[in-house]
Design an enzyme around this catalytic site. Sequence first.
Site, PDB file in Angstrom:
ATOM      1  N   ASP A   1       0.913  -4.383  -2.218  1.00 38.19           N
ATOM      2  CA  ASP A   1       0.315  -2.923  -2.129  1.00 38.19           C
ATOM      3  C   ASP A   1      -1.204  -2.913  -2.455  1.00 38.19           C
ATOM      4  O   ASP A   1      -1.686  -3.695  -3.126  1.00 38.19           O
ATOM      5  CB  ASP A   1       1.343  -1.944  -3.028  1.00 38.19           C
ATOM      6  CG  ASP A   1       0.959  -0.534  -2.955  1.00 38.19           C
ATOM      7  OD1 ASP A   1       0.561  -0.119  -1.634  1.00 38.19           O
ATOM      8  OD2 ASP A   1       1.322   0.226  -3.708  1.00 38.19           O
TER       9      ASP A   1
ATOM     10  N   ASP B   1       4.982  -0.561  -6.266  1.00 38.68           N
ATOM     11  CA  ASP B   1       5.280   0.361  -7.390  1.00 38.68           C
ATOM     12  C   ASP B   1       5.847   1.540  -7.079  1.00 38.68           C
ATOM     13  O   ASP B   1       6.408   2.314  -7.897  1.00 38.68           O
ATOM     14  CB  ASP B   1       4.003   0.680  -8.158  1.00 38.68           C
ATOM     15  CG  ASP B   1       3.019   1.434  -7.338  1.00 38.68           C
ATOM     16  OD1 ASP B   1       3.385   1.650  -6.047  1.00 38.68           O
ATOM     17  OD2 ASP B   1       1.885   1.607  -7.668  1.00 38.68           O
TER      18      ASP B   1
ATOM     19  N   ASP C   1       8.107   1.675  -1.715  1.00 38.57           N
ATOM     20  CA  ASP C   1       7.999  -0.045  -1.588  1.00 38.57           C
ATOM     21  C   ASP C   1       9.588  -0.553  -1.710  1.00 38.57           C
ATOM     22  O   ASP C   1       9.841  -1.740  -1.537  1.00 38.57           O
ATOM     23  CB  ASP C   1       7.235  -0.354  -2.707  1.00 38.57           C
ATOM     24  CG  ASP C   1       5.792  -0.142  -2.468  1.00 38.57           C
ATOM     25  OD1 ASP C   1       5.331  -0.197  -1.285  1.00 38.57           O
ATOM     26  OD2 ASP C   1       5.352   0.431  -3.381  1.00 38.57           O
TER      27      ASP C   1
END
Length: 909
Positions: free
Chosen positions: A331, A644, A648
């Site tokens: 990410d 996070d 996700d």
Amino acid sequence: MEVLLGKHWHSLPEEETLVIYETSREKGLDRFEVETRLDRFGQNVIGGKQEQSLIQRFFMQFHQPLIYILIVAGVVTAVLHEWVDSGVIFAVIILNAIIGFLQESKALKAIEALARTLTAEATVLRSGKKHRIPSPEIVPGDIVFLQSGDKVPADLRLIQGRELQVDESVLTGESLPARKKTGTLAQDTVLADRLNMAYASTLVTYGQGTGVVVATGNRTEVGRISELIAATDVLETPLTRKITRFSHLLLYVILGLAGLTFVVGLLRGFAAGEVFMAAVSLAVATIPEGLPAVLTITLGIGVSRMAKRRAVIRKLPAVETLGSTTVICSDKTGTLTENQMTVTEIFAGDERFEVSGVGYQPKGVITFQNRSEERGETMALRECLQAGLLCNDSLLKEKEKRWEIQGDPTEGALLVSAMKGNLSDEDCHQGYPRLDAIPFESHHQYMATLHSRGKGAPSLIYLKGAVEVILDKCSAGLDASGRKVELDKTAVVSEMDRMAARGLRVLAFAGGEGLPEQKILDHEDIVSGLTFLGLQGMIDPPRKEAIAAVKTCHQAGIRIKMITGDHAATATAIARQIGLSPGADGEAPELTAVTGKALSSVSDEELIELADRSAVFARVSPEQKLRLVEAIQARGQVVAMTGDGVNDAPALKKADIGVAMGVTGTDVAKEAADMVLTDDNFATIEAAVEEGRGVFDNLTKFIVWILPTNVGQGAVILVAVAAGVTLPILPVQVLWLNMVTAVLLGLMLAFEPKEPGIMQRPPRDPKTPLLSRDLLVRTLLVGGLLVGGSFGLFEWELIAGNSQETARTVAVNVFVMVQVFYLFKCRSLTRSVLEIGLFSNIWVWVGVLIMLILQLFFTYLPGMNWIFHTAPISAGAWGRIVLVAVIVYLAVSLEKAFWKKKMSRSGTA
């Protein structure tokens, strides 16, 4: 209504949405209708799939080939009335089952954590009155009121809003709050751009709004993510896949050799009962009883080492999996970046400035671009910074030695840049106290403030907003000294394009004068005639440690891919700054982002190719993140996925190893992950990869060390049956060898330090078997020498007139002494013991010492002689035993030198 729950609500007019749900702005739903819909749609909670019972999950831990082998070994030893040995084996089986059960129980908390995100209260309109109710009681068609600080309780189609901003980072990955608006949008608008929708579990950061509930519980976007998590199968790790294949192979080999022994024995004329016991002895000899225990302990040591490096392992196999990782999907926000908006460039007075410093800490300087001298004193620059400071509703506070923003991150970045330009927030507000303000509205695209300059003086007006909107209101600009000059709008737009191309979010600033004693500011006051003050470009900057970590990963042959919900331009800019490369060869051709909109139109086959050659994916949805992980895995890659947010979680669970952020990560992400970073630092992944590679090396060393013993033991029994002679070793002696040496000798390899250059070699090919060709050759070489040495010395003792007990004691000690000498050769599979350091692993020496003491007890204590059918041996016998061990040591040394020389010639060393 049931059929319409899947409609594209963002593309429908507000009134049509209200009609569909048979509700109204003025009254909402009545009590009877609420109860009906609650019965029909259920509570507004998230539920997972039907789970297995505790007993089912516990017994599933035994459903593994290696465990089957151990169960067979335990039953066989029980049949032989070796109750202690059988008890030890079953204790190992149960211990492994308990560990696996506890680890799996932690993983199942992911759905529970997701359900907790909806547990809150909400304000709704029912029967014309406002009510504060628990969010589980909300039903489709309810009218919900939102204000700053509220958690959105369900998916809403907004029908009214005032300066409404919603933090959707947990769902979309977007680093900035979304500025919401009403109206309709195109049907193909991606989730992150649906500004007329508010989604469950997101947080209202500013303003007020009203919306009609269009989805509750599992029908919400976050609910769909819950179903993705529940439906996602957890892939086996490279280690478990290899151990499973190895266990299957071992099972077939054991059954084959036992059957061969039985047939050969019958053909040799032995009694069926005697032959059966010989086959049982062979099976016991070839089963590595200590392997599961050593596997668990070695992974546990890896967990301890990684915890010291700020990586908390939730599932034991994840330690090794990182060591085999070939691709890391990361990410962007908060993982590769600081998650703190920072002004990095300013354009004012026809001059460009660079701003140093990162994040909200007001430390840094403003300099001419590409020059060293500071120019914080220019009037045009000062006016631009002051406009950003005064036309601002946020606060910058220092809390426990950490600077934090209260309000919008974009406005926070403007406060920090002003302080870097030596402007004081307190002095500016005291000198120019605010009289009135026009808040930012999405359809106006600007914010304006009115300030007093003292009694009788014209008031001061500042604006900030979209560049095109601000320029339309300006008729002049400022030069560097602060004098008004003709405004070159083309040059300003060119500067904006240049900043935007670098992924910067660009805001324009303007100023003007109001009337003396003016107290109220209207839109009509700022239609035209303003002075353009400058541009400020900001970005969430990359972590310095992440840049170094990405470089190290590339050197280790690991490819990095950024998968984010943020804008394509921003993602591409960050990717360039941290040094991402789309190619596996480390080259960096033109880097471009693939958007979620593009991904939605490609087939699975095209996606596999696209995922392989691209390094940046922007504006992607949770389902697309999951598809990307699956596409990369389709080519045999071992994938680590970092994240996070709630969005996700499905990809974290699907990846070979999911890595969650411990500081900013949601509970959902942490529960779905295999590993949690306590410092949210991408650089910690590099350390974890290094530790994982070390763990895999040590496990391979143990298997290479233990296999020749098992091969040799089985072969000795097979040769004895084929030759029609007495067995050189008995089953009870085999169990002594397998259990004691595995713990006291083999386990010590788990403490081996990482070898030099471990992060300079490419990742282990996932398709490579657990044992390479040269290691298999080594296993057969050592096994063959063990057969020859033990069988030869066994016959030597019998010819010399010694008893069978004495001869068998010599044969057992041959195995032990060879294992001791061979242990030092296995401390490195390619280097000599002198290269890695004779005493670099002191535990090896401790294990050898204890093993030799126990072996003396085994040989000379009467009690041990009675239990294991052994007898004391002479000093001459010990000399011959050591000689066999030395021969094995020298043979392996020559074999290692041969392979090393061959690798050097081929250029693979």
